[in-house]
Enzyme design. Structure first.
Site, PDB file in Angstrom:
ATOM      1  N   LYS A 183      38.593  31.556  34.227  1.00  0.00           N
ATOM      2  CA  LYS A 183      37.527  30.578  33.992  1.00  0.00           C
ATOM      3  C   LYS A 183      37.469  30.155  32.515  1.00  0.00           C
ATOM      4  CE  LYS A 183      36.074  30.219  38.221  1.00  0.00           C
ATOM      5  NZ  LYS A 183      37.068  30.918  39.035  1.00  0.00           N
TER       6      LYS A 183
HETATM    7  C1  LIG Z   1      33.831  27.602  43.206  1.00  0.00           C
HETATM    8  C2  LIG Z   1      33.819  29.084  42.999  1.00  0.00           C
HETATM    9  N1  LIG Z   1      32.705  29.773  43.281  1.00  0.00           N
HETATM   10  C3  LIG Z   1      32.634  31.102  43.115  1.00  0.00           C
HETATM   11  C4  LIG Z   1      33.708  31.821  42.651  1.00  0.00           C
HETATM   12  C5  LIG Z   1      33.590  33.305  42.528  1.00  0.00           C
HETATM   13  O1  LIG Z   1      33.601  33.732  41.211  1.00  0.00           O
HETATM   14  P1  LIG Z   1      33.729  35.281  40.858  1.00  0.00           P
HETATM   15  O2  LIG Z   1      35.172  35.636  40.971  1.00  0.00           O
HETATM   16  O3  LIG Z   1      33.208  35.389  39.455  1.00  0.00           O
HETATM   17  O4  LIG Z   1      32.885  36.030  41.822  1.00  0.00           O
HETATM   18  C6  LIG Z   1      34.888  31.157  42.336  1.00  0.00           C
HETATM   19  C7  LIG Z   1      36.017  31.934  41.829  1.00  0.00           C
HETATM   20  O5  LIG Z   1      37.108  31.515  41.613  1.00  0.00           O
HETATM   21  C8  LIG Z   1      34.953  29.754  42.513  1.00  0.00           C
HETATM   22  O6  LIG Z   1      36.069  29.070  42.244  1.00  0.00           O
END
Ligand SMILES: Cc1ncc(COP(=O)(O)O)c(C=O)c1O
Length: 385
Positions: A183
């Site tokens: 990210k």
């Molecule tokens: C659109 C979206 N929402 C949520 C997430 C989940 O993030 P995390 O890995 O921090 O839980 C991601 C992860 O790539 C994502 O692309």
């Protein structure tokens, strides 16, 4: 042999390394003063009253839905064009993830499709700012108000992004961010919930640590005391100080990182926009695009090869690519448990066959961007119809 350009590399400098080392030397590793500082700086940056640091965006989404009171049998509207996390958290409550299609222009959730999907059981909407382009929040918030629904933004891609001058993080009821390794700001794994609602913030904070009335800092630090009460059976989602120490200098570089990504997106536009075989992403006038992803589409009517072959060929040229996303309705769980079919989501089903995410991150050089452009142009030259 050509050097391989990975799809993503984090930009970790000496500041981050020193900051994490200081925590390791301090003796306080779990949630403490660094997590608090990260929360305060984050809240200030996005203009939210409260920010709660957690160990993933998935946890952030789960806790936000818990705070607004999602229950068994409720429905939550989610775009199909997203990652597993956005919809999976709805099922944690035995509620139904109601998938809806996206628009062709931004691949963001289609407000008209949201309106059609609202029923008596709908409790909330989770718009995802795909690739970092903010959703049409005015339309979504109007719909939510008219139907008494909550809006929880999935801003995993949208740091820093703006919608009609407002920074994402202070627009809807609550906003969930990701600091996953790929990210725009990373803590390896991590997340944040922002909200202006003090009750929700307190609930999210408590539930992120077993539903306890006091966190570790309030129990083990010099000014703390040992007692606590279990207010509600919660979860173990707190962010460590080691992770927060990585996040703080990353946050300080957020704007600088964004400028580089925006510049590289402009270079991609300059290098690729003349090609009728491609559809390129662009930012609407009223938004600031975070440019977390640069997702191009290959027009099948103009190419002799499909998306998968294109990714393989780019890999042979030393370019790492990815696909965002395999729409949720195409996965076995959503097909079999909820009966979704490709024809229910014509835009996402069509786009999935064409979409390729090109590398876009500050650790790349301008030469890397030009290499990607040259490889894509060569691919098109070799395989156009
Ligand atoms: C659109 C979206 N929402 C949520 C997430 C989940 O993030 P995390 O890995 O921090 O839980 C991601 C992860 O790539 C994502 O692309």
């Amino acid at each position: 042999m050509t050097k391989f350009l990975p799809f993503h590399l984090p930009d970790i400098g000496d500041e981050e390394i020193e900051s994490v080392l200081a925590v390791l030397r301090s003796g306080w590793l779990t949630t403490g003063s660094k997590a608090k500082q990260f929360e305060q700086e984050f809240a200030a940056m996005v203009g939210a009253r409260h920010a709660v640091a957690v160990n993933s965006c998935t946890a952030a989404l789960h806790l936000a839905l818990e705070a607004i009171g999602v229950q068994e049998g409720d429905e939550v509207i989610v775009p199909t064009m997203t990652f597993a996390a956005t919809a999976e958290v709805v099922t944690y409550f035995k509620a139904k993830p109601v998938l809806v299609d996206c628009t062709e222009e931004t691949l963001n959730i289609d407000p008209r499709a949201i309106e059609e999907a609202i029923t008596e059981k709908t409790k909330a909407i989770i718009p995802v700012h795909f690739a970092g382009h903010p959703c049409e929040m005015d339309q979504i918030l109007d719909l939510a108000r008219a139907h008494h629904l909550h809006v929880i933004e999935d801003a995993a891609h949208a740091l820093p992004a703006r919608y009609r001058g407002k920074i994402v993080g202070s627009i809807a009821d609550a906003t969930c961010f990701s600091f996953y390794a790929t990210k725009t700001v990373t803590t390896g794994e991590g997340g944040m919930v922002t909200t202006d609602n003090p009750e929700w913030a307190a609930r999210i904070r408590g539930m992120s640590l077993h539903g306890l009335s006091r966190d570790a800092w309030n129990r083990y630090s010099a000014q703390g005391s040992w007692g606590y009460e279990i207010v509600s059976p919660g979860f173990k989602y707190n962010l460590t100080d080691m992770a927060a120490a990585l996040g703080i200098p990353q946050l300080h570089k957020c704007e600088q990182f964004w400028k580089i990504r925006e510049h590289y997106a402009a270079l991609y536009w300059d290098g690729l926009s003349g090609l009728p075989e491609l559809i390129l992403p662009s930012a609407a006038d009223h938004v600031q695009h975070a440019w977390h992803l640069y997702a191009i589409q290959l027009r099948p009517d103009r190419m002799r090869i499909g998306r998968n072959m294109a990714i393989d060929l780019l890999k042979k040229e030393g370019i790492g690519c990815s696909v965002h996303f395999i729409p949720l309705h195409l996965h076995p769980y959503y097909r079999e448990r909820w009966g979704y079919r490709p024809a229910d989501f014509p835009v996402a089903s069509k786009v999935f066959d064409r979409i390729i995410s090109l590398p876009l991150y500050p650790k790349m050089t301008e030469d890397d961007v030009q290499r990607v452009i040259a490889a894509v142009r060569k691919l098109i030259g070799d395989y156009r119809l």
